[in-house]
Design an enzyme around this catalytic site. Structure first.
Site, PDB file in Angstrom:
ATOM      1  N   GLY A  66     105.038  51.800  -5.853  1.00  0.00           N
ATOM      2  CA  GLY A  66     105.163  51.362  -4.457  1.00  0.00           C
ATOM      3  C   GLY A  66     106.300  50.299  -4.648  1.00  0.00           C
ATOM      4  O   GLY A  66     106.992  49.622  -5.581  1.00  0.00           O
ATOM      5  N   PHE A  67     106.535  49.570  -3.275  1.00  0.00           N
ATOM      6  CA  PHE A  67     107.652  48.568  -3.303  1.00  0.00           C
ATOM      7  C   PHE A  67     107.306  47.405  -4.083  1.00  0.00           C
ATOM      8  O   PHE A  67     107.982  47.124  -4.989  1.00  0.00           O
ATOM      9  CB  PHE A  67     107.585  48.221  -1.647  1.00  0.00           C
ATOM     10  CG  PHE A  67     108.738  47.026  -1.344  1.00  0.00           C
ATOM     11  CD1 PHE A  67     109.873  46.614  -2.151  1.00  0.00           C
ATOM     12  CD2 PHE A  67     108.403  46.088  -0.308  1.00  0.00           C
ATOM     13  CE1 PHE A  67     110.626  45.824  -2.014  1.00  0.00           C
ATOM     14  CE2 PHE A  67     109.068  45.265  -0.173  1.00  0.00           C
ATOM     15  CZ  PHE A  67     110.287  44.879  -0.655  1.00  0.00           C
ATOM     16  N   ILE A  68     106.201  46.734  -3.943  1.00  0.00           N
ATOM     17  CA  ILE A  68     105.838  45.638  -4.518  1.00  0.00           C
ATOM     18  C   ILE A  68     105.530  45.667  -6.135  1.00  0.00           C
ATOM     19  O   ILE A  68     105.959  45.274  -6.850  1.00  0.00           O
ATOM     20  CB  ILE A  68     104.697  44.669  -3.934  1.00  0.00           C
ATOM     21  CG1 ILE A  68     105.144  44.371  -2.394  1.00  0.00           C
ATOM     22  CG2 ILE A  68     104.381  43.640  -4.720  1.00  0.00           C
ATOM     23  CD1 ILE A  68     104.042  43.513  -1.661  1.00  0.00           C
ATOM     24  N   TYR A 120      93.653  48.316   9.635  1.00  0.00           N
ATOM     25  CA  TYR A 120      94.159  48.058   8.428  1.00  0.00           C
ATOM     26  C   TYR A 120      93.569  46.538   8.084  1.00  0.00           C
ATOM     27  O   TYR A 120      93.469  46.495   6.769  1.00  0.00           O
ATOM     28  CB  TYR A 120      95.849  48.156   8.543  1.00  0.00           C
ATOM     29  CG  TYR A 120      96.278  47.239   7.420  1.00  0.00           C
ATOM     30  CD1 TYR A 120      96.591  47.809   6.095  1.00  0.00           C
ATOM     31  CD2 TYR A 120      97.010  46.161   7.669  1.00  0.00           C
ATOM     32  CE1 TYR A 120      97.127  47.381   5.208  1.00  0.00           C
ATOM     33  CE2 TYR A 120      97.616  45.655   6.412  1.00  0.00           C
ATOM     34  CZ  TYR A 120      97.633  46.298   5.228  1.00  0.00           C
ATOM     35  OH  TYR A 120      98.358  45.580   4.177  1.00  0.00           O
ATOM     36  N   LYS A 126      91.365  45.282   4.778  1.00  0.00           N
ATOM     37  CA  LYS A 126      91.722  44.249   3.906  1.00  0.00           C
ATOM     38  C   LYS A 126      90.747  42.941   3.978  1.00  0.00           C
ATOM     39  O   LYS A 126      90.509  42.507   2.805  1.00  0.00           O
ATOM     40  CB  LYS A 126      93.146  43.684   4.224  1.00  0.00           C
ATOM     41  CG  LYS A 126      94.247  44.684   3.965  1.00  0.00           C
ATOM     42  CD  LYS A 126      94.446  44.972   2.260  1.00  0.00           C
ATOM     43  CE  LYS A 126      95.501  45.506   1.836  1.00  0.00           C
ATOM     44  NZ  LYS A 126      95.519  45.959   0.296  1.00  0.00           N
TER      45      LYS A 126
END
Length: 346
Positions: A10-12, A152, A156
């Site tokens: 993924g991005f991070i 979402y 979290k």
């Protein structure tokens, strides 16, 4: 030191893995390469990581019972950074079941694996979305987070509570990280920087929700990774003497930390900077507020500073210039750049 990173393609996850590999660390990358957005982008990120001898790529879904426990039993990572999640505020309204499976069931499997094979430190991604529609800003880690505005955000918030219970029951040292609007090279195609840049390159209108009256605490990805890397070495202890304004739990080795730029930027200012970076002129399409969205985000990063010391902040203009350079190098002029796959998750 070996580190297990979930969501490593993924991005991070990619940027953190790259940082650790350049330090000479061993990285065990775990990712399912799902089709929420173009898997080719994930494959391209992972191909760059695979150039390092210390990188091991594993494929699978974190919600598969026992799979992460097997991985941790086999590889015994000293640290775990849990970044795998189903992302996207708006998509959680359309496909909430994928958030239930990945964010809740998947995080449960990760916590069970950590209970069976405890790492020295478990670092887990949360989100600024847990602050909901609170008008009190900047957001501090000790602020209430009881009014999520999207499913979402609710997932979290739930993962923070799940992690706290495992820290309290089993003594697992856990740090939760609340990310604020991360952008930069190799970023996700469902996020504003990609969508705005693509629209500019294709001379299409840029949709601005709430008629552009939005603010975000845009955080450059290298700055975020600097903070994650520093916090990996700040292991919460219980009992311990907390620092000023600490979110350290009074009953468990559990802490939550904001990672943001510490200054909100209006979407119109963001687009102004993007126009400079691209050399293009934007056409704006003003639209009403979308369900689940919030008007503004703004991180109080004082606790991060007290835990890790002073840190550099990348100016928005510099970060966007780097992002646009990457966008053009990866997608050409952007004319044929693929549309993000925002309605299908595997």
């Amino acid at each position: 030191m070996s580190v297990l990173i979930t969501g490593s393609a993924g991005f991070i996850g990619y940027h953190l893995a790259l940082r650790l590999l350049t330090e000479g660390r061993r990285v065990i990358g775990f990712d399912d390469h799902n089709a929420y957005y173009d898997p080719a982008l994930k494959a391209a990120r992972e191909a760059r990581l695979a150039q390092f001898q210390g990188y091991l790529a594993l494929r699978g879904q974190i919600q598969t019972p026992g799979l992460l426990s097997d991985v941790m039993a086999r590889h015994r990572p000293q640290m775990v950074v849990h970044l795998a999640a189903q992302a996207g505020v708006r998509h959680s309204i359309e496909a909430p079941d994928t958030y239930l499976a990945t964010n809740l069931a998947g995080t449960f499997q990760l916590l069970e694996a950590a209970r069976a094979h405890p790492p020295a430190h478990l670092v887990m991604a949360s989100s600024s979305s847990v602050y909901g529609g609170s008008p009190t800003m900047p957001y501090r880690e000790t602020d209430p987070t009881d009014q999520p505005m999207s499913f979402y955000a609710a997932t979290k918030k739930a993962t923070e509570g799940m992690a706290h219970s495992y820290a309290a029951l089993y003594g697992l040292p856990i740090t939760m990280l609340r990310f604020f609007t991360v952008y930069g090279p190799w970023g996700r195609p469902d996020m504003a920087p990609f969508l705005f840049t693509q629209a500019l390159m294709q001379d299409r209108p840029i949709p601005l929700f709430n008629h552009g009256r939005m603010q975000r605490d845009f955080t450059y990805v290298d700055d975020l990774v600097d903070a994650i890397r520093a916090l990996m070495d700040v292991i919460p202890r219980h009992p311990a003497i907390p620092v000023a304004g600490d979110s350290l739990s009074p009953v468990a080795p559990w802490r939550v930390v904001n990672i943001g730029n510490g200054a909100p930027v209006s979407l119109t200012a963001f687009i102004d900077a993007l126009q400079v970076a691209t050399g293009r002129t934007a056409r704006l399409q003003m639209l009403p507020m979308q369900p689940g969205d919030v008007v503004a985000t703004w991180a109080d990063t004082g606790l991060l500073g007290r835990l890790t010391g002073p840190r550099a902040i990348t100016p928005l203009e510099v970060g966007l210039a780097r992002y646009v350079n990457w966008f053009i190098s990866y997608h050409g002029a952007g004319i044929a750049a693929p549309k993000p796959v925002s309605h299908h998750a595997a």
